[in-house]
Scaffold this active site. Structure first.
Site, short mmCIF file in Angstrom:
data_model
loop_
_atom_site.label_atom_id
_atom_site.label_comp_id
_atom_site.label_asym_id
_atom_site.label_seq_id
_atom_site.Cartn_x
_atom_site.Cartn_y
_atom_site.Cartn_z
N GLU A 71 0.85 -1.22 0.00
CA GLU A 71 0.00 0.00 0.00
C GLU A 71 0.88 1.26 0.00
O GLU A 71 0.54 2.26 0.62
CB GLU A 71 -0.96 0.02 1.20
C1 LIG Z 1 3.26 -9.82 0.16
C2 LIG Z 1 3.06 -8.74 -0.83
C3 LIG Z 1 1.81 -8.52 -1.37
C4 LIG Z 1 1.61 -7.52 -2.32
N1 LIG Z 1 0.37 -7.39 -2.91
C5 LIG Z 1 0.24 -6.57 -4.01
C6 LIG Z 1 -0.97 -6.56 -4.78
O1 LIG Z 1 -1.95 -7.25 -4.44
N2 LIG Z 1 -1.02 -5.79 -5.89
C7 LIG Z 1 0.02 -5.00 -6.29
O2 LIG Z 1 -0.09 -4.34 -7.30
N3 LIG Z 1 1.20 -4.98 -5.57
C8 LIG Z 1 1.32 -5.75 -4.45
N4 LIG Z 1 2.50 -5.76 -3.73
C9 LIG Z 1 3.59 -4.92 -4.17
C10 LIG Z 1 3.90 -3.77 -3.22
O3 LIG Z 1 2.90 -2.80 -3.30
C11 LIG Z 1 5.30 -3.27 -3.57
O4 LIG Z 1 6.20 -4.25 -3.11
C12 LIG Z 1 5.60 -1.93 -2.97
O5 LIG Z 1 4.83 -0.93 -3.57
C13 LIG Z 1 7.07 -1.56 -3.09
O6 LIG Z 1 7.53 -1.75 -4.39
P1 LIG Z 1 8.86 -2.60 -4.64
O7 LIG Z 1 8.72 -3.88 -3.94
O8 LIG Z 1 9.13 -2.64 -6.10
O9 LIG Z 1 9.99 -1.79 -3.92
P2 LIG Z 1 10.82 -0.56 -4.51
O10 LIG Z 1 9.90 0.43 -5.12
O11 LIG Z 1 11.93 -1.08 -5.35
O12 LIG Z 1 11.40 0.06 -3.19
C14 LIG Z 1 12.56 -0.44 -2.52
C15 LIG Z 1 12.95 0.55 -1.41
O13 LIG Z 1 13.27 1.81 -2.01
C16 LIG Z 1 12.46 2.82 -1.46
N5 LIG Z 1 12.10 3.77 -2.50
C17 LIG Z 1 11.56 3.53 -3.71
N6 LIG Z 1 11.34 4.67 -4.37
C18 LIG Z 1 11.77 5.65 -3.59
C19 LIG Z 1 11.80 7.07 -3.71
N7 LIG Z 1 11.30 7.73 -4.76
N8 LIG Z 1 12.30 7.76 -2.68
C20 LIG Z 1 12.76 7.16 -1.57
N9 LIG Z 1 12.75 5.84 -1.39
C21 LIG Z 1 12.26 5.09 -2.39
C22 LIG Z 1 11.24 2.11 -0.90
O14 LIG Z 1 10.61 2.84 0.13
C23 LIG Z 1 11.85 0.81 -0.42
O15 LIG Z 1 12.37 0.98 0.86
C24 LIG Z 1 2.70 -6.71 -2.73
C25 LIG Z 1 3.95 -6.91 -2.16
C26 LIG Z 1 4.15 -7.91 -1.24
C27 LIG Z 1 5.53 -8.14 -0.70
#
Ligand SMILES: Cc1cc2nc3c(=O)[nH]c(=O)nc-3n(C[C@H](O)[C@H](O)[C@H](O)COP(=O)(O)OP(=O)(O)OC[C@H]3O[C@@H](n4cnc5c(N)ncnc54)[C@H](O)[C@@H]3O)c2cc1C
Length: 600
Positions: free
Chosen positions: A408
């Site tokens: 979220e």
């Molecule tokens: C168990 C689980 C269920 C999920 N369910 C869903 C679902 O139903 N539908 C769906 O669409 N997604 C889902 N997700 C995805 C989830 O919403 C994403 O994992 C989340 O939005 C973070 O994206 P990412 O994993 O690519 O991390 P990244 O975006 O790669 O982030 C990695 C780190 O970098 C930081 N970061 C990234 N961008 C910035 C920035 N601009 N400035 C500062 N820091 C930054 C983040 O805060 C984080 O600490 C799920 C994830 C999990 C693990």
């Protein structure tokens, strides 16, 4: 409508306007219908979820689906859905309440529940055409069908609008052909419907589509992900390979997908906060029960000050989290009602109502997701070695809580959003930050008053401190905006400082207002422990705000300006009479110990 709406605080305005305790909604204000719903959900949670905890830990995905079906039969999946589409059409507070009380059994179920009722269903109820709502929502409301939300991709996480999934209009103009890969999709293993975001040609923004899950239509799933926690929540990759979607299944208009995704997430965020609350209560209860039983040095460990301190902090943070969550939920509900009364459709009213409080939604998501993790961590500590064992529920609670800081919108993103949205609102003139910020700047240059105020009335000092803490935010954020202008977004660490200040103000003020309201109606003696919790929360909040204020100021101010702001910070965070924090903790802990549960 304008006049009535103006009387209701706008999102973010809590920072610059005083709120009377009579104007906050508290869990003690639940009406009879809400009480009944709460009891029904708690009973379901005990019977169907908690009694079978180990099945979730053993990755019994089919069991999660079975429980979701039962929740559907009982109407829990349709609480937020209007009656004309097969739901119960209950208000926003009731929706929050269900998310809250269903959450403590296991994160697996509450994730499945949240993904289906929130991001899996809401995009259609909020943005769907009448035909789309008639066609899909009734099955989703009853649990005949389950929904999932496909936004994230391997290369598009926090940067959600950067997805590579494409939607191409077919030559006959009747379908969009979707191609792409989605990742981390909750409920993918058993859903019948996906909300999919894809890009048409080289549009700036993505577009939302309703896609029925039909394997013969080019849809395949990856294996179940093996996760740290929420082990029986189905999480898979979803691949779309020339998946044909009728043009009438586009959600809202072309390029509107990013807006849909963000608004669905606003609702999702506040509901996620709710979905961490009963976990906190139950962890606290389980921990105190163990602490009362477990003896070391011939003494129940609950009698040791070190353990009492933990119990008190766990209870106080749960109390503040629930105070703030229901305060915001009722504001959203009221704004929806006002808009509906003035002729908005339920759909328009709900969209605008939630969007208005997007700042509070982000604040709550961050605060409560971190509190539940800390609570579970201390829960493990109270259990000692047994806390580390799979035989007790603490380690699963800790693992399950961890995800709430990631999905979220990560907490980093939500922290920055909360301040970013507030600054934007100020620029648009929706919240007057500039006027109050200038007053604070004048105050910094003026001579401070040396009057000793009369702080004899309940919370008079605490409320005075809250007013001053708001000045800390205005001082730090106001000067930062002045200094960096639009470049402020590049100063992330400063934004995080400002956000930490904002979050603590909202939570502390909510706990105080709730308690003040209840002390007026039930008497101060009856609220002794709640008063202690509100004071304890504020004491901790002041320390956090002090640290973040200093960090923020010294990151951009130098010389005399820095000195002046640090002096202001000292004044704004000053207690005239420090509370005896040890006594506060003891008061809270003794009550929780005596009741053998979280009892507020
Ligand atoms: C168990 C689980 C269920 C999920 N369910 C869903 C679902 O139903 N539908 C769906 O669409 N997604 C889902 N997700 C995805 C989830 O919403 C994403 O994992 C989340 O939005 C973070 O994206 P990412 O994993 O690519 O991390 P990244 O975006 O790669 O982030 C990695 C780190 O970098 C930081 N970061 C990234 N961008 C910035 C920035 N601009 N400035 C500062 N820091 C930054 C983040 O805060 C984080 O600490 C799920 C994830 C999990 C693990």
């Amino acid at each position: 409508m304008e006049t009535v709406e103006k009387e209701l605080l706008r999102g973010g305005q809590f920072l610059v306007k005083e709120t009377n305790c009579e104007d906050v909604f508290t869990p003690e204000d639940f009406n009879e219908e809400q009480q009944m719903m709460k009891e029904a959900v708690m009973e379901f949670n005990d019977r169907e979820i908690i009694a079978h905890r180990e099945r979730f830990e053993k990755k019994d995905y089919a069991f999660t689906e079975e429980c979701m079906r039962k929740a559907g039969e009982l109407g829990f999946l349709g609480v937020a859905v209007p009656e004309e589409y097969g739901g119960l059409g209950m208000g926003f507070v009731s929706t929050m309440l269900v998310c809250d009380y269903i959450s403590s059994g296991t994160g697996s179920f509450s994730t499945a529940f949240g993904a289906h009722t929130g991001i899996g269903t809401m995009p259609i109820t909020l943005y769907g055409t009448e035909e789309q709502k008639q066609k899909y929502v009734p099955q989703l409301a009853t649990g005949e069908w389950f929904g999932a939300y496909c936004l994230t991709e391997p290369g598009a996480g926090s940067d959600a609008n950067s997805g590579k999934t494409t939607a191409e209009l077919t030559a006959d103009g009747k379908h969009y052909k979707i191609n792409g890969q989605k990742m981390w999709i909750s409920n993918a293993g058993f859903c019948k419907l996906f909300i999919v975001f894809a890009r048409i040609e080289d549009d700036k923004n993505i577009t939302g589509f309703i896609v029925e899950n039909d394997p013969s239509n080019g849809i395949t799933l990856g294996e179940e992900e093996h996760k740290l926690g929420i082990r029986a929540s189905s999480t898979r990759q979803v691949f779309f390979n020339d998946t044909m979607v009728p043009v009438e299944n586009m959600l809202a208009g072309r390029g509107e997908g990013f807006k849909i995704a963000m608004n669905a997430l606003n609702v999702g965020r506040i509901k996620l906060a709710a979905a961490c609350l009963d976990s906190q209560r139950r962890i606290t209860t389980t921990a105190v029960q163990y602490a009362n039983e477990r003896k070391q040095f011939k003494t129940p460990i609950a009698d040791f000050g070190a353990i009492k301190s933990k119990i008190a902090e766990m209870a106080a943070s749960a109390y503040a989290g629930e105070s703030a969550s229901y305060r915001a939920a009722k504001k959203i509900e009221d704004r929806i009602a006002i808009r509906q009364a003035s002729g908005n459709t339920h759909q328009e009213a709900e969209l605008k109502g939630v969007e208005e409080y997007a700042i509070e939604c982000s604040i709550l998501k961050v605060a409560v997701s971190e509190d539940v993790q800390n609570c579970a961590d201390e829960g493990i500590q109270i259990f000692g070695g047994m806390g580390f064992s799979e035989e007790t529920p603490m380690e699963a609670a800790w693992r399950d809580a961890r995800i709430a800081r990631i999905y979220e919108g990560t907490n980093e993103i939500n922290r920055m959003l909360s301040v970013g949205m507030l600054v934007k609102k100020a620029m648009k003139g929706h919240v007057d930050l500039l006027g109050p910020a200038m007053k604070v700047a004048d105050e910094l240059m003026g001579i401070p008053s040396f009057d000793v105020p009369d702080f004899s009335k309940l919370f008079s000092e605490e409320k005075d401190i809250i007013v001053r803490l708001k000045k800390v935010f205005l001082m730090v954020a106001g000067s930062a905006v002045q200094k960096f202008g639009p470049d402020l977004e590049k100063h992330q660490q400063l934004l995080l400082n400002a956000s930490n200040i904002l979050i603590e103000i909202y939570l502390a003020e909510s706990a105080i207002l709730r308690t003040e309201k209840n002390a007026k109606r039930y008497g101060e003696e009856a609220q002794k422990e709640q008063i202690a919790m509100a004071k304890l929360y504020l004491f901790n909040a002041v320390e956090i705000i002090k640290k973040n204020g200093i960090e923020g100021v010294i990151s951009f101010a130098e010389g005399d300006e820095q000195k002046m702001m640090l002096m202001g910070l000292k004044r704004f965070t000053k207690y005239t009479n420090y509370p005896n924090v040890v006594e506060l903790r003891n008061t809270i802990a003794e009550k929780v110990k005596a009741e053998n549960k979280y009892c507020f």
